[in-house]
Design an enzyme around this catalytic site. Sequence first.
Site, PDB file in Angstrom:
ATOM      1  N   ASP A 188       0.834  -1.194   0.000  1.00 39.33           N
ATOM      2  CA  ASP A 188       0.000   0.000   0.000  1.00 39.33           C
ATOM      3  C   ASP A 188       0.874   1.250   0.000  1.00 39.33           C
ATOM      4  OD1 ASP A 188      -2.794   1.040   0.415  1.00 39.33           O
ATOM      5  OD2 ASP A 188      -1.863   1.938   2.178  1.00 39.33           O
ATOM      6  N   GLU A 249       1.686  -0.664  -5.053  1.00 38.60           N
ATOM      7  CA  GLU A 249       0.715   0.378  -5.387  1.00 38.60           C
ATOM      8  C   GLU A 249       1.494   1.684  -5.361  1.00 38.60           C
ATOM      9  OE1 GLU A 249      -3.149   2.895  -3.923  1.00 38.60           O
ATOM     10  OE2 GLU A 249      -1.556   2.337  -2.576  1.00 38.60           O
TER      11      GLU A 249
END
Length: 505
Positions: A188, A249
């Site tokens: 993330d 990401e």
Amino acid sequence: MLGNDDWWRDAVVYQVYPRSFADANGDGMGDLPGVRSRLGYLSELGVDAIWLSPFYTSPMADGGYDVSDYRDVDPMFGNLADFDALIEDAHALGIRVIVDVVPNHSSDRHPWFQAGLRDRYIFRDRPNDWESIFGGSAWTQVADGQWYLHLFAPEQPDLNWDHPEVRAEFRDILRFWLDRGVDGFRIDVAHGMVKAAGLPDVGPKEGRQAEMLGDEQLPYFDQDGVHDIYREWRPILDSYPGGRMAVAEAWVSSAERLARYIGPDELHQAFNFEFMMADFHAKSFRAVIEKSLAEAELVGAPTTWVLSNHDKPRHVTRHGGLARARAATLLMLSLPGSAYLYNGEELGLPEVLDLPDELRQDPAFRRIGESRDGCRVPIPWTSAPGCGWQDPWLPIPGSWAELSAEAQQDDPGSTLNLYRAALAARRSHPALGGGALTWLDSPGDVLALERSSGDGDTLAVVLNAGDEPVTLGELGLSGEVLLSSGPLPEDGSVPPDTAIWLQPR
Ligand code: GLC
């Protein structure tokens, strides 16, 4: 099946958003036993892996992307034994399991923040001009007058990656989940973590300062130092058998910058968000595909493709209807590399646009009026009222009974069966996934390409994004239509908003 270290290169990975996927205990909130109970469905769909969005202990200020215990399951999702049972069953079906790791920030309920260990976070006497992605200042003041940095919600304080214990803790968290058998991680905000020395101001800017996909370099994203972290992580992944991988990401300013995250000493893959952002036009798709392929060449790893996820409006709505969404999906699934699907897209779910404001939970909604809740509505499983859910955490539109997995199961024309057929064809055609891509001449708003493997398997793919039908003859193609995203007329033409896979004769 489990054992091929390069499995991720052409894998189809299905993103499970645990709150919304399947609810085993009937409390209106999806959970890990729910995911486990639907593994048969996922196996029949034909996915190679699932990626679980966070299920860790969390006060849920940002849907679980605010973690207070990185080594446990939140009771709302079950417990560690449920996780172990899920991974065991998934592996038995040949489905790999990727989990999210959230290293840029913890929850403000994390024991470190609660214990006032300020050196693990970014505390300063004065804030700078950095803005939160969710709107407003990225700084919140505490009782004694100091301020802490949070690039997202105030409940998500940014960790201080200059602190050796932060680094050691995350190396240990990776090992914790690798020891439990996970096949990889989705990282993330993989471009966050390291901030420019001295935390310099960004300076005046028009509009919002921080957007995930900007083309500008910001002092809090994509700093060179972040690569040291991945160089520390890679040997950990490589020390486990079976091809453990990581996908970033990372929203960065160029393909070249993105490529820096990938390689034998860093991460395996990064999400290619530009494909998701492309308009429904042959030119836009082609430009992004060409760029992505060039980038893949640069790093020696195939790219990833994604059309929907838990942060963006579903592609049925973004591209203007189900026909286009199905066509875009067939295009995506024909491209070299791996594809990431988001739960519910195989049912053709649209974005839910009319959720009542008071039910919206996205922390960005209260700040900038943007809400990602519309793509997080629970998955309709049955055609009965409630679609298989009791009092779900977000209401399921009544019309979704017709879109339920049950309603689509035996309908040969359903979106579910289109996805199943496409994933089955990916498995049986060596030309797909790993094969080469060649562009074919095509008029107007039509995209035509050919995929071929070294051993003679060839498929042609046509996407008609224009307003007029196009005939195969015009494209110099003939053969057997293997799959079509929509009904085809007898005359052998491809109607607007339709894609086909063709086995040339
Ligand atoms: C990522 C997640 C998003 C989350 C944010 C903060 O972008 O995909 O859902 O809000 O990070 O963790």
